[in-house]
Design an enzyme around this catalytic site. Structure first.
Site, PDB file in Angstrom:
ATOM      1  N   TYR A 267       0.982  -0.978   0.118  1.00 17.80           N
ATOM      2  CA  TYR A 267      -0.560   0.066  -0.293  1.00 17.80           C
ATOM      3  C   TYR A 267       0.863   1.087   0.066  1.00 17.80           C
ATOM      4  O   TYR A 267       2.015   1.579   0.461  1.00 17.80           O
ATOM      5  CB  TYR A 267      -1.069  -0.003   0.913  1.00 17.80           C
ATOM      6  CG  TYR A 267      -2.316  -1.028   1.120  1.00 17.80           C
ATOM      7  CD1 TYR A 267      -3.041  -0.595   0.388  1.00 17.80           C
ATOM      8  CD2 TYR A 267      -2.144  -1.608   1.781  1.00 17.80           C
ATOM      9  CE1 TYR A 267      -4.231  -1.244   0.479  1.00 17.80           C
ATOM     10  CE2 TYR A 267      -3.062  -2.835   2.048  1.00 17.80           C
ATOM     11  CZ  TYR A 267      -4.169  -2.443   0.996  1.00 17.80           C
ATOM     12  OH  TYR A 267      -5.564  -3.134   1.138  1.00 17.80           O
TER      13      TYR A 267
ATOM     14  N   TYR B  99      -0.719  -9.673   0.787  1.00 23.21           N
ATOM     15  CA  TYR B  99       0.459  -9.231   1.959  1.00 23.21           C
ATOM     16  C   TYR B  99       0.410 -10.008   3.234  1.00 23.21           C
ATOM     17  O   TYR B  99      -1.118 -10.233   2.982  1.00 23.21           O
ATOM     18  CB  TYR B  99       0.560  -7.681   2.138  1.00 23.21           C
ATOM     19  CG  TYR B  99      -1.084  -7.046   2.326  1.00 23.21           C
ATOM     20  CD1 TYR B  99      -1.288  -7.169   3.579  1.00 23.21           C
ATOM     21  CD2 TYR B  99      -2.094  -6.366   1.719  1.00 23.21           C
ATOM     22  CE1 TYR B  99      -2.564  -6.771   3.895  1.00 23.21           C
ATOM     23  CE2 TYR B  99      -3.340  -5.723   1.872  1.00 23.21           C
ATOM     24  CZ  TYR B  99      -3.836  -6.415   3.164  1.00 23.21           C
ATOM     25  OH  TYR B  99      -4.824  -5.826   3.561  1.00 23.21           O
TER      26      TYR B  99
ATOM     27  N   ARG C 155      -3.434 -11.862   3.798  1.00 28.68           N
ATOM     28  CA  ARG C 155      -4.712 -11.583   3.389  1.00 28.68           C
ATOM     29  C   ARG C 155      -4.097 -11.748   2.026  1.00 28.68           C
ATOM     30  O   ARG C 155      -3.389 -11.537   1.133  1.00 28.68           O
ATOM     31  CB  ARG C 155      -4.718  -9.648   2.908  1.00 28.68           C
ATOM     32  CG  ARG C 155      -4.510  -9.296   4.492  1.00 28.68           C
ATOM     33  CD  ARG C 155      -5.317  -9.557   5.661  1.00 28.68           C
ATOM     34  NE  ARG C 155      -7.365 -10.154   4.787  1.00 28.68           N
ATOM     35  CZ  ARG C 155      -8.137  -9.105   4.359  1.00 28.68           C
ATOM     36  NH1 ARG C 155      -7.519  -8.122   4.343  1.00 28.68           N
ATOM     37  NH2 ARG C 155      -8.888  -9.865   3.739  1.00 28.68           N
TER      38      ARG C 155
ATOM     39  N   HIS D 285      -7.080  -8.336  -2.542  1.00 28.55           N
ATOM     40  CA  HIS D 285      -8.574  -8.318  -2.247  1.00 28.55           C
ATOM     41  C   HIS D 285      -8.339  -6.473  -3.480  1.00 28.55           C
ATOM     42  O   HIS D 285      -7.654  -5.824  -3.216  1.00 28.55           O
ATOM     43  CB  HIS D 285      -8.485  -8.198  -0.817  1.00 28.55           C
ATOM     44  CG  HIS D 285      -7.504  -7.067  -0.477  1.00 28.55           C
ATOM     45  ND1 HIS D 285      -6.946  -7.995   0.345  1.00 28.55           N
ATOM     46  CD2 HIS D 285      -8.221  -6.364   0.466  1.00 28.55           C
ATOM     47  CE1 HIS D 285      -6.253  -7.373   1.198  1.00 28.55           C
ATOM     48  NE2 HIS D 285      -6.966  -6.646   1.565  1.00 28.55           N
TER      49      HIS D 285
ATOM     50  N   HIS E 110     -10.555  -3.756  -2.001  1.00 27.14           N
ATOM     51  CA  HIS E 110     -11.335  -2.412  -0.618  1.00 27.14           C
ATOM     52  C   HIS E 110     -12.587  -1.671  -1.605  1.00 27.14           C
ATOM     53  O   HIS E 110     -12.393  -0.829  -2.341  1.00 27.14           O
ATOM     54  CB  HIS E 110     -11.113  -2.059  -0.033  1.00 27.14           C
ATOM     55  CG  HIS E 110      -9.803  -2.584   1.626  1.00 27.14           C
ATOM     56  ND1 HIS E 110     -10.698  -3.061   2.492  1.00 27.14           N
ATOM     57  CD2 HIS E 110      -8.693  -2.382   1.523  1.00 27.14           C
ATOM     58  CE1 HIS E 110      -9.012  -3.656   3.200  1.00 27.14           C
ATOM     59  NE2 HIS E 110      -8.842  -3.077   1.937  1.00 27.14           N
TER      60      HIS E 110
HETATM   61 FE   FE2 Z   1      -6.309  -4.447   2.603  1.00 24.01          FE
END
Ligand code: FE2
Length: 246
Positions: free
Chosen positions: A112, A151, A161, A164, A166
């Site tokens: 991110y 990640y 995770r 995905h 959001h």
């Molecule tokens: Fe996320």
């Protein structure tokens, strides 16, 4: 913009076999986030439900193109190019027009763009990781992006995770906001994720998994994934900020 009157609909009690309980200790932060006392039901105030209306004129030209909306001119984000599309529908399958959708995600390496990000994967200088669009008259939406990477996250000793995206869905005011996550068909990481595993019903999880959509693939450019969002009813999409019902 639609001049149709806002759809409000009746309140449907959430099916607890379908949606996860708020307290699921294997998903560590649910311990402090879950209610400690009995729930209260509050009516919305007038300003909450009538408050600013979003229009297409508010959107920038590249808001629905994450491949280019942060990139330098002539460059593009690194990763597998995809189209994500589908419909926002109510409990009867009727499309919800003019809903503002926002989406955010990690880059193709799973990183991110956030100052508290702790993962070693590199930042892509041409990828910001967020965008937005508004549904059309039939509740349809579409955006372009790159497929996010998986990640690691600080939950158990070695939790990851699955890939995905959001999603945030705004209603007719800022107080009407629902948040969910979309996963990708065929990803084995989905079934190992403590957040996903907090959902008791397998079919409810499958409703969060976007199907690979060969029909809308663009040859030599992008694959497509189809993800429909159900706002209400017993088979509502899971919204993580409204575990008590929406
Ligand atoms: Fe996320």
């Amino acid at each position: 913009m639609s001049n149709r009157k806002p759809e409000t609909g009746a309140f449907f009690q959430r099916d607890r076999q379908w949606h996860p309980p708020a307290y699921t200790p294997d998903y560590k932060t649910s311990v402090v986030r879950s209610p400690q006392r009995a729930l209260l039901s509050l009516d919305s105030t007038l300003s909450e439900i009538t408050g600013p209306v979003f229009g297409h004129s508010l959107l920038g030209e590249l808001d629905d193109d994450l491949i280019h909306n942060f990139a330098k001119p002539g460059e593009s984000a690194i990763g597998q190019r995809i189209i994500v599309h589908g419909r926002v529908v109510d409990e009867r399958g009727v499309g919800v027009a003019s809903a503002l959708l926002e989406f955010w995600q990690a880059n193709a390496g799973g990183r991110y763009r956030h100052k508290r990000e702790g993962y070693l994967a590199p930042l892509d200088p041409n990828f910001g990781g967020c965008g937005r669009t508004i549904t059309d008259e039939d509740g349809y939406y579409r955006f372009r992006t790159v497929k996010p990477g998986a990640y690691p996250w600080p939950n158990g000793v070695n939790d990851w995770r699955p890939a995905h995206i959001h999603f945030s869905v705004f209603g007719h005011g800022f107080a009407q906001r629902l948040i969910t996550q979309m996963y990708f068909e065929g990803d084995p990481m989905i079934w190992q994720c403590p957040i996903v595993k907090s959902i008791p019903d397998k079919a409810a999880i499958e409703q969060l998994i976007a199907a690979l959509d060969r029909q809308n693939t663009i040859p030599m450019d992008a694959r497509a994934y189809k993800f429909d969002i159900v706002l209400r009813g017993r088979r509502s999409t899971l919204f993580e900020n409204r575990l008590e019902g929406n």
